[in-house]
Write a protein that holds these residues in place. Structure first.
Motif, PDB file in Angstrom:
ATOM      1  N   LEU A 540     -24.771  17.379 -25.056  1.00 15.67           N
ATOM      2  CA  LEU A 540     -23.574  17.801 -24.332  1.00 15.67           C
ATOM      3  C   LEU A 540     -22.438  16.806 -24.547  1.00 15.67           C
ATOM      4  CD1 LEU A 540     -22.187  19.703 -22.356  1.00 15.67           C
ATOM      5  CD2 LEU A 540     -23.196  18.399 -20.478  1.00 15.67           C
ATOM      6  N   GLY A 541     -22.734  15.515 -24.424  1.00 17.10           N
ATOM      7  CA  GLY A 541     -21.699  14.494 -24.587  1.00 17.10           C
ATOM      8  C   GLY A 541     -21.107  14.500 -25.985  1.00 17.10           C
ATOM      9  N   LEU A 542     -21.943  14.647 -27.013  1.00 23.98           N
ATOM     10  CA  LEU A 542     -21.438  14.689 -28.381  1.00 23.98           C
ATOM     11  C   LEU A 542     -20.590  15.935 -28.631  1.00 23.98           C
ATOM     12  CD1 LEU A 542     -24.503  13.398 -30.441  1.00 23.98           C
ATOM     13  CD2 LEU A 542     -22.336  12.232 -30.022  1.00 23.98           C
ATOM     14  N   PHE A 543     -20.988  17.049 -27.999  1.00 17.77           N
ATOM     15  CA  PHE A 543     -20.183  18.272 -28.127  1.00 17.77           C
ATOM     16  C   PHE A 543     -18.775  18.051 -27.576  1.00 17.77           C
ATOM     17  CE2 PHE A 543     -18.554  21.849 -25.608  1.00 17.77           C
ATOM     18  CZ  PHE A 543     -18.254  22.751 -26.616  1.00 17.77           C
ATOM     19  N   VAL A 544     -18.682  17.445 -26.383  1.00 21.45           N
ATOM     20  CA  VAL A 544     -17.373  17.204 -25.766  1.00 21.45           C
ATOM     21  C   VAL A 544     -16.539  16.271 -26.630  1.00 21.45           C
ATOM     22  CG1 VAL A 544     -16.202  16.244 -23.745  1.00 21.45           C
ATOM     23  CG2 VAL A 544     -18.274  17.608 -23.450  1.00 21.45           C
ATOM     24  N   LEU A 545     -17.147  15.175 -27.099  1.00 24.60           N
ATOM     25  CA  LEU A 545     -16.405  14.210 -27.908  1.00 24.60           C
ATOM     26  C   LEU A 545     -15.936  14.831 -29.219  1.00 24.60           C
ATOM     27  CD1 LEU A 545     -15.416  11.317 -28.281  1.00 24.60           C
ATOM     28  CD2 LEU A 545     -17.642  10.771 -29.280  1.00 24.60           C
ATOM     29  N   ARG A 546     -16.815  15.579 -29.870  1.00 26.19           N
ATOM     30  CA  ARG A 546     -16.441  16.197 -31.147  1.00 26.19           C
ATOM     31  C   ARG A 546     -15.316  17.215 -30.955  1.00 26.19           C
ATOM     32  NH1 ARG A 546     -20.864  18.310 -31.940  1.00 26.19           N
ATOM     33  NH2 ARG A 546     -21.902  16.488 -32.866  1.00 26.19           N
ATOM     34  N   LYS A 547     -15.450  18.036 -29.923  1.00 26.81           N
ATOM     35  CA  LYS A 547     -14.443  19.063 -29.643  1.00 26.81           C
ATOM     36  C   LYS A 547     -13.101  18.423 -29.323  1.00 26.81           C
ATOM     37  CE  LYS A 547     -13.652  23.542 -28.583  1.00 26.81           C
ATOM     38  NZ  LYS A 547     -13.882  24.661 -29.517  1.00 26.81           N
ATOM     39  N   ALA A 548     -13.124  17.388 -28.492  1.00 25.85           N
ATOM     40  CA  ALA A 548     -11.888  16.725 -28.086  1.00 25.85           C
ATOM     41  C   ALA A 548     -11.208  16.050 -29.268  1.00 25.85           C
ATOM     42  CB  ALA A 548     -12.187  15.710 -26.988  1.00 25.85           C
ATOM     43  N   CYS A 549     -11.975  15.374 -30.109  1.00 24.15           N
ATOM     44  CA  CYS A 549     -11.386  14.675 -31.251  1.00 24.15           C
ATOM     45  C   CYS A 549     -10.694  15.656 -32.205  1.00 24.15           C
ATOM     46  CB  CYS A 549     -12.454  13.887 -31.991  1.00 24.15           C
ATOM     47  SG  CYS A 549     -13.020  12.413 -31.116  1.00 24.15           S
ATOM     48  N   LEU A 550     -11.294  16.812 -32.417  1.00 25.98           N
ATOM     49  CA  LEU A 550     -10.701  17.801 -33.313  1.00 25.98           C
ATOM     50  C   LEU A 550      -9.429  18.391 -32.715  1.00 25.98           C
ATOM     51  CD1 LEU A 550     -13.917  19.619 -34.575  1.00 25.98           C
ATOM     52  CD2 LEU A 550     -12.457  18.066 -35.872  1.00 25.98           C
ATOM     53  N   GLU A 551      -9.402  18.637 -31.388  1.00 24.74           N
ATOM     54  CA  GLU A 551      -8.242  19.255 -30.764  1.00 24.74           C
ATOM     55  C   GLU A 551      -7.097  18.269 -30.569  1.00 24.74           C
ATOM     56  OE1 GLU A 551     -10.271  22.945 -28.311  1.00 24.74           O
ATOM     57  OE2 GLU A 551      -9.903  21.052 -27.257  1.00 24.74           O
ATOM     58  N   VAL A 552      -7.399  17.012 -30.320  1.00 24.40           N
ATOM     59  CA  VAL A 552      -6.362  16.014 -30.063  1.00 24.40           C
ATOM     60  C   VAL A 552      -5.815  15.434 -31.358  1.00 24.40           C
ATOM     61  CG1 VAL A 552      -5.961  13.777 -28.933  1.00 24.40           C
ATOM     62  CG2 VAL A 552      -7.379  15.468 -27.822  1.00 24.40           C
ATOM     63  N   LEU A 553      -6.479  15.721 -32.476  1.00 23.51           N
ATOM     64  CA  LEU A 553      -6.141  15.115 -33.759  1.00 23.51           C
ATOM     65  C   LEU A 553      -4.648  15.269 -34.098  1.00 23.51           C
ATOM     66  CD1 LEU A 553      -7.439  13.658 -36.168  1.00 23.51           C
ATOM     67  CD2 LEU A 553      -7.766  15.886 -37.241  1.00 23.51           C
ATOM     68  N   ASP A 554      -4.092  16.441 -33.802  1.00 24.32           N
ATOM     69  CA  ASP A 554      -2.694  16.708 -34.175  1.00 24.32           C
ATOM     70  C   ASP A 554      -1.716  16.434 -33.030  1.00 24.32           C
ATOM     71  OD1 ASP A 554      -3.497  17.524 -36.703  1.00 24.32           O
ATOM     72  OD2 ASP A 554      -3.858  19.580 -36.050  1.00 24.32           O
ATOM     73  N   TRP A 555      -2.149  15.756 -31.977  1.00 27.64           N
ATOM     74  CA  TRP A 555      -1.251  15.377 -30.883  1.00 27.64           C
ATOM     75  C   TRP A 555      -0.842  13.926 -31.101  1.00 27.64           C
ATOM     76  CZ3 TRP A 555      -4.577  17.402 -26.196  1.00 27.64           C
ATOM     77  CH2 TRP A 555      -4.771  18.788 -26.335  1.00 27.64           C
ATOM     78  N   PRO A 556       0.270  13.669 -31.710  1.00 31.68           N
ATOM     79  CA  PRO A 556       0.624  12.297 -32.109  1.00 31.68           C
ATOM     80  C   PRO A 556       0.777  11.365 -30.907  1.00 31.68           C
ATOM     81  CG  PRO A 556       2.518  13.785 -32.321  1.00 31.68           C
ATOM     82  CD  PRO A 556       1.330  14.644 -32.042  1.00 31.68           C
TER      83      PRO A 556
END
Length: 732
Positions: A540-556
């Motif tokens: 569960l924790g890795l899912f949240v971290l992976r999802k967040a990193c991909l979505e925040v990637l383009d938020w400078p």
């Protein structure tokens, strides 16, 4: 005439002599017959005594071999049906853990001296003998019989455990060998069948024969070649039916020894035969008594836990049945306490199984001193214990005994130079007047114990009927949560983190949410504890971290904060998992903030420092979350080098309730700033709170006042809106 007169006296004397001779002959005959009967009877008794003793030796030798193999099987099951083994054996980076917990344990171990891990294709992934890596192949070491056991362990049979044991010949002698599928304690396996891993343990018999001879009282017990035929031997057969060797012993011949002792006396006087029969009877009684004692000892060993010396699960079941029957007869009640150690897994992970075993023995010794006379004390396996007793004051005894046990665990255990801190969660059930069966009473106590764990651990909980409904609901939720994680059916929302100066969004905190099919949204307070107790928290924790990193990637310029469970932090593969997420997403690791609570640092400071150092090498930041809600030691702020401290919402809420709350916040922030640690305040719901915290020196603010957790699209729109305002201001 003279001739005739001389014949008469000679005939009378002859008749007398003949009569005397006849009597003597008759007497001698009688004596011989009686002596023969007595000697024959004694001979028969001696022969049967020899047969009885040899039969006992044969049965005992067979039992010793079976026990030797059963002990290996029990050890193998403990190590193979183990959640941690499942986690690391099937992990790509679990080699160090495998060697530490399987390979190194073969050195000077009384449980096993050889350990291997093989896959479904019969490839060897790890092989150790006597604490050293093995250079010989598995076929050369165990021979073809190992694959017979391997095939037996792989048979699809839901009615038994996926394991097999038997004796094989190795270059080091005759060994009991077991093969078992590596799986979770619950029996669940999370990999495909072709990726299965099997644990192989071997325990050599050759250097244990003398010990078996002493323990089972078998004179001259020794190993001999298979061709050494003897009436006093038991064959050792491998799984393919080949005789590997024979266990030979020296016949004591107690009957022959007795017969040799009394035979001279029988020849002197038949009357001593009676004494001989009496002595023989006594010898028979002693022999039977010894046999009975051996059987009783073997039965007791089968019901005893080897590590702690307490009753095992089978012993508890047997004793509990007797207590329930006794309660039915005298109209009393049976009290059953079920204990599970809190933090024992952490001790094993931090210090190893050796320290864990010593801790178990220490706990067992302490519990022996606490339970009342007549109570049963058992170790049910792992870190679980049980206490059962008959009483007429069940509530009073349960409260007092549980309180004494909890106080006992309030003190740390000193093991050599190690200090182990463990607690206990206690569940209780009862069988009023013996009306509740022992199996049901144990199930209820186990259910209450899990309720105690879910309620915060370190407490005592009695069984209530509603717990059955709660357990079923919890099990159903666990199944649905597991499926949701596997299918990535959860989603992540983000709560803005605001810069105190300028009130701009500079970061977000990622929070997981779950819409359970057929039930609707489920609060994280409900499903996250389930994930932690069932081992799903890593996924569960890795899912949240992976999802967040991909979505925040383009938020400078936006940092991403993710909560980390102590269960994740304890995982030796945690840093490797974080590194993999960073590489896969391509995010700058300096934008990631991992938020951890202080509980794990209190229990395992050395392990925590090591993990933090590894994480900082990756470039991520570490924040101490919920500061002010627990122990809140300034010492931990200094020694762990946190990159940020988050003040708990309870301190923020206190601003509206206590006139001294502001001073407390000011002091807390001042300490953090003196240590060079920036401070985030969370739980802000009013402008007045935001102003007060900004004045105290907090550089980041978070709470419903600035925004509730929301979708990534809304966060992106918020960022674009803030950027538009800046452009407008610059143009003006």
């Amino acid at each position: 005439m003279r001739f005739s007169s001389r014949l008469i006296p000679q005939t009378s004397e002859g008749r007398r002599q003949l009569a005397v001779a006849g009597v003597l002959l008759a007497f001698a005959f009688v004596v011989m017959v009686v002596t023969s009967i007595v000697l024959t009877a004694i001979g028969e008794v001696a022969r049967h005594a020899n047969i009885l003793d040899d039969g006992r030796s044969r049965e005992t030798t067979n039992g010793a071999l079976k026990t030797f193999r059963f002990q290996l099987k029990a050890t193998l099951t403990d190590y193979a049906a183990w959640d941690d083994a499942t986690r690391y054996v099937y992990a790509a980076d679990g080699a160090e853990w495998i060697v530490s917990n399987f390979g190194d344990m073969t050195f000077d171990s009384d449980l096993f001296d050889t350990a291997m891990i093989i896959d479904s294709e019969r490839n060897v992934h790890m092989a150790y003998h006597d604490g050293k890596p093995m250079q010989v192949s598995i076929d050369d070491y165990f021979g073809p019989a190992i694959w017979t056991l391997f095939d037996e362990a792989r048979k699809p049979d839901t009615g038994r455990d996926p394991d097999a044991t038997g004796f094989v010949r190795t270059p080091d002698g005759i060994a009991a060998v077991g093969i078992s599928l590596i799986r979770k304690k619950s029996g669940e396996i999370l990999v495909k069948e072709e990726d299965y891993r099997y644990l192989v343990f071997a325990r050599h018999l050759d250097n244990k024969v003398a010990q078996l001879s002493r323990v089972y009282v078998i004179d001259g017990l020794h190993l001999a070649p298979p061709e050494a035929e003897s009436a006093f031997s038991v064959p050792i057969v491998d799984p393919d039916g080949r005789t590997l060797a024979r266990m030979l012993w020296t016949s004591r011949g107690p009957g022959d020894a007795s017969f040799a002792q009394v035979r001279p006396m029988v020849l002197v006087a038949v009357g001593i035969v009676g004494c001989f029969f009496l002595a023989l009877l006594l010898i028979g009684v002693v022999a039977m008594r010894r046999l009975k004692e051996d059987e009783t000892r073997a039965s007791q060993l089968a019901l005893q836990d080897r590590l702690s010396g307490l009753l095992n699960r089978a012993g508890l079941y047997a004793g509990l049945e007797q207590l329930v029957e006794k309660a039915r007869q005298d109209k009393s009640d049976v009290l059953l306490l079920y204990l599970d150690l809190d933090g024992f897994k952490e001790v094993n992970d931090a210090y190893g199984h050796g320290i864990g075993d010593q801790l178990i023995r220490g706990v067992a010794a302490g519990l022996k001193m606490l339970v009342p006379p007549g109570a049963m004390l058992a170790r049910l396996g792992g870190d679980e214990f049980a206490v059962a007793l008959v009483t007429r004051r069940i509530d009073r005894i349960a409260d007092r005994l549980s309180q004494n046990i909890l106080e006992f665990f309030s003190e740390p255990f000193v093991i050599g130079e190690r200090v182990a801190i463990v607690g206990a969660s206690i569940g209780a059930s009862s069988s009023p007047m013996g009306l509740i069966a022992s199996e049901e009473a144990l199930r209820r106590a186990d259910l209450a114990m899990y309720k105690a764990k879910e309620s915060g651990r370190g407490r005592f909980v009695r069984y209530e009927p509603d717990m059955d409904v709660d357990r079923q609901e919890r099990n159903d939720m666990e199944v649905d949560l597991r499926r949701a994680i596997e299918m990535e059916a959860l989603y992540v929302v983000y709560q803005p983190v605001i810069a105190a100066g300028g009130r701009r969004t500079i970061g977000v905190e990622a929070l997981v949410r779950w819409d359970r099919p057929g039930h609707g949204p489920v609060s994280p307070d409900r499903f996250i504890p389930i994930a932690e107790t069932t081992g799903l928290i890593d996924s569960l924790g890795l899912f949240v971290l992976r999802k967040a990193c991909l979505e925040v990637l383009d938020w400078p310029g936006i940092s991403i904060a993710v909560n980390i469970s102590p269960g994740q932090f304890r995982n030796p593969a945690f840093t490797s998992n974080i590194q993999r997420v960073i590489q896969d997403s391509g995010i700058d690791p300096s934008r990631i903030v991992l938020e951890v609570t202080e509980g794990y640092f209190i229990q395992n400071p050395a392990r925590a420092r090591w993990t933090i150092a590894k994480l900082k090498q990756l470039g991520v930041k570490i924040a101490l979350d919920d500061f002010g809600s627990g122990f809140s030691s300034v010492g931990y702020l200094r020694q762990f080098g946190f990159d940020r401290m988050k003040i708990d919402r309870s301190l923020v809420a206190a601003l509206d309730e206590s006139p001294t709350a502001g001073e407390l916040l000011q002091a807390t922030v001042s300490i953090a700033r003196a240590l060079g640690i920036p401070v985030t305040a969370e739980g802000i719901e009013k402008e007045e709170q935001a102003i007060a915290l900004e004045l105290c020196g907090c550089d980041e603010l978070q709470g419903f006042y600035f925004g509730r957790p929301t979708s990534p699209e809304q966060i992106l729109a918020r960022l674009q809106n803030e950027g538009g305002k800046d452009d407008h201001t610059a143009a003006a």
